[in-house]
Design a protein around this motif. Structure first.
Motif, PDB file in Angstrom:
ATOM      1  N   SER A 192       0.951  -1.154  -0.030  1.00 48.41           N
ATOM      2  CA  SER A 192      -0.039   0.017   0.020  1.00 48.41           C
ATOM      3  C   SER A 192       0.860   1.371   0.037  1.00 48.41           C
ATOM      4  N   LYS A 193       0.508   2.466  -0.021  1.00 48.47           N
ATOM      5  CA  LYS A 193       1.168   3.513  -0.063  1.00 48.47           C
ATOM      6  C   LYS A 193       1.809   3.691   1.190  1.00 48.47           C
ATOM      7  N   SER A 194       1.387   3.288   2.197  1.00 48.51           N
ATOM      8  CA  SER A 194       1.891   3.339   3.692  1.00 48.51           C
ATOM      9  C   SER A 194       3.015   2.565   3.883  1.00 48.51           C
ATOM     10  N   GLY A 195       3.078   1.404   3.154  1.00 51.75           N
ATOM     11  CA  GLY A 195       4.160   0.312   3.220  1.00 51.75           C
ATOM     12  C   GLY A 195       4.064  -1.015   2.989  1.00 51.75           C
ATOM     13  N   LEU A 196       4.662  -1.746   3.336  1.00 49.29           N
ATOM     14  CA  LEU A 196       4.627  -3.367   3.001  1.00 49.29           C
ATOM     15  C   LEU A 196       4.109  -4.034   4.379  1.00 49.29           C
ATOM     16  N   GLY A 197       3.094  -4.827   4.233  1.00 51.39           N
ATOM     17  CA  GLY A 197       2.803  -5.676   5.355  1.00 51.39           C
ATOM     18  C   GLY A 197       2.577  -7.080   5.052  1.00 51.39           C
ATOM     19  N   VAL A 198       2.719  -8.071   6.259  1.00 56.21           N
ATOM     20  CA  VAL A 198       2.741  -9.542   5.947  1.00 56.21           C
ATOM     21  C   VAL A 198       1.862 -10.076   6.907  1.00 56.21           C
ATOM     22  N   SER A 199       0.966 -10.978   6.441  1.00 52.98           N
ATOM     23  CA  SER A 199       0.271 -11.602   7.468  1.00 52.98           C
ATOM     24  C   SER A 199       0.080 -12.887   7.132  1.00 52.98           C
ATOM     25  N   VAL A 200      -0.180 -13.815   8.248  1.00 57.19           N
ATOM     26  CA  VAL A 200      -0.184 -15.177   8.200  1.00 57.19           C
ATOM     27  C   VAL A 200      -1.594 -15.746   9.020  1.00 57.19           C
ATOM     28  N   GLY A 201      -2.241 -16.812   8.149  1.00 64.03           N
ATOM     29  CA  GLY A 201      -3.530 -17.112   8.887  1.00 64.03           C
ATOM     30  C   GLY A 201      -4.383 -17.854   7.801  1.00 64.03           C
ATOM     31  N   ALA A 202      -5.639 -17.930   8.331  1.00 60.38           N
ATOM     32  CA  ALA A 202      -6.612 -18.302   7.425  1.00 60.38           C
ATOM     33  C   ALA A 202      -7.875 -17.477   7.465  1.00 60.38           C
ATOM     34  N   LYS A 203      -8.983 -18.176   6.860  1.00 63.65           N
ATOM     35  CA  LYS A 203     -10.029 -17.063   6.837  1.00 63.65           C
ATOM     36  C   LYS A 203     -10.535 -17.184   8.084  1.00 63.65           C
ATOM     37  N   GLY A 204     -10.994 -15.970   8.567  1.00 70.76           N
ATOM     38  CA  GLY A 204     -11.348 -16.050  10.017  1.00 70.76           C
ATOM     39  C   GLY A 204     -10.297 -15.620  10.963  1.00 70.76           C
ATOM     40  N   LEU A 205      -9.026 -15.890  10.915  1.00 67.28           N
ATOM     41  CA  LEU A 205      -8.005 -15.651  11.858  1.00 67.28           C
ATOM     42  C   LEU A 205      -6.745 -15.098  11.458  1.00 67.28           C
ATOM     43  N   TRP A 215       6.124  -8.417  15.694  1.00 63.03           N
ATOM     44  CA  TRP A 215       6.467  -8.637  14.425  1.00 63.03           C
ATOM     45  C   TRP A 215       7.562  -9.694  13.880  1.00 63.03           C
ATOM     46  N   LEU A 216       8.454  -9.803  14.885  1.00 61.63           N
ATOM     47  CA  LEU A 216       9.177 -11.167  14.400  1.00 61.63           C
ATOM     48  C   LEU A 216       8.821 -12.363  14.384  1.00 61.63           C
ATOM     49  N   VAL A 217       7.532 -12.682  15.382  1.00 63.89           N
ATOM     50  CA  VAL A 217       7.061 -13.905  15.445  1.00 63.89           C
ATOM     51  C   VAL A 217       6.059 -14.034  13.982  1.00 63.89           C
ATOM     52  N   ILE A 218       5.495 -12.968  13.736  1.00 62.75           N
ATOM     53  CA  ILE A 218       4.570 -13.183  12.493  1.00 62.75           C
ATOM     54  C   ILE A 218       5.561 -13.433  11.145  1.00 62.75           C
ATOM     55  N   VAL A 219       6.676 -12.468  11.006  1.00 63.29           N
ATOM     56  CA  VAL A 219       7.282 -12.721   9.816  1.00 63.29           C
ATOM     57  C   VAL A 219       7.868 -14.338  10.109  1.00 63.29           C
ATOM     58  N   GLY A 220       8.360 -14.773  10.887  1.00 67.75           N
ATOM     59  CA  GLY A 220       8.763 -15.982  11.206  1.00 67.75           C
ATOM     60  C   GLY A 220       7.736 -16.988  10.781  1.00 67.75           C
ATOM     61  N   LEU A 221       6.548 -16.965  11.336  1.00 69.61           N
ATOM     62  CA  LEU A 221       5.594 -17.756  11.025  1.00 69.61           C
ATOM     63  C   LEU A 221       5.309 -17.719   9.397  1.00 69.61           C
ATOM     64  N   ALA A 222       5.247 -16.582   8.782  1.00 71.28           N
ATOM     65  CA  ALA A 222       4.807 -16.257   7.464  1.00 71.28           C
ATOM     66  C   ALA A 222       6.009 -16.838   6.521  1.00 71.28           C
ATOM     67  N   ILE A 223       7.315 -16.827   6.649  1.00 72.04           N
ATOM     68  CA  ILE A 223       8.347 -17.457   6.166  1.00 72.04           C
ATOM     69  C   ILE A 223       8.063 -18.965   6.136  1.00 72.04           C
ATOM     70  N   VAL A 224       7.900 -19.621   7.435  1.00 70.81           N
ATOM     71  CA  VAL A 224       7.821 -20.913   7.525  1.00 70.81           C
ATOM     72  C   VAL A 224       6.788 -21.548   6.899  1.00 70.81           C
ATOM     73  N   ALA A 225       5.566 -20.648   7.029  1.00 70.36           N
ATOM     74  CA  ALA A 225       4.281 -21.268   6.297  1.00 70.36           C
ATOM     75  C   ALA A 225       4.351 -21.223   4.604  1.00 70.36           C
ATOM     76  N   GLY A 226       5.032 -20.081   4.311  1.00 76.27           N
ATOM     77  CA  GLY A 226       5.227 -19.849   2.818  1.00 76.27           C
ATOM     78  C   GLY A 226       6.308 -21.124   2.068  1.00 76.27           C
ATOM     79  N   VAL A 227       7.389 -21.446   2.821  1.00 79.88           N
ATOM     80  CA  VAL A 227       8.205 -22.538   2.521  1.00 79.88           C
ATOM     81  C   VAL A 227       7.463 -23.884   2.542  1.00 79.88           C
ATOM     82  N   ALA A 228       6.778 -24.090   3.544  1.00 76.21           N
ATOM     83  CA  ALA A 228       5.958 -25.434   3.724  1.00 76.21           C
ATOM     84  C   ALA A 228       5.105 -25.495   2.389  1.00 76.21           C
ATOM     85  N   TYR A 229       4.248 -24.251   2.243  1.00 73.04           N
ATOM     86  CA  TYR A 229       3.078 -24.227   1.045  1.00 73.04           C
ATOM     87  C   TYR A 229       3.958 -24.624  -0.175  1.00 73.04           C
TER      88      TYR A 229
END
Length: 87
Positions: A19-32, A61-75
């Motif tokens: 977005s205009k304000s910057g880069l964001g990362v999220s991890v989870g499923a629909k609803g959470l 943010w460290l936990v979230i980015v770590g989870l996103a990397i692990v989930a992305g590699v696993a996927y």
């Protein structure tokens, strides 16, 4: 309120938001979802019109980015056929 553009890319359970304000990362499923971006880290939950959003302090943010990397590699490993799961 002015116009704005927001673009996101999904990679399995990981979403990258631009977005205009910057880069964001999220991890989870629909609803959470756990996410982090230029306005801080957050927990977002809900479905069908009833939602809850909570800002998280500290170094979440460290936990979230770590989870996103692990989930992305696993996927990627599972979708490319490098790793298979037999149930």
């Amino acid at each position: 309120m002015g116009f704005y553009l927001k673009k996101g890319f999904n990679l399995g359970p990981v979403r990258i938001n631009l977005s205009k304000s910057g880069l964001g990362v999220s991890v989870g499923a629909k609803g959470l979802r756990l996410g982090t971006g230029p306005k801080g880290s957050y927990l977002h939950a809900g479905r069908q019109g009833l939602y809850y959003r909570k800002s998280l302090g500290g170094k979440w943010w460290l936990v979230i980015v770590g989870l996103a990397i692990v989930a992305g590699v696993a996927y990627w490993l599972l979708s490319s056929g490098i790793v298979t799961v037999n149930l």
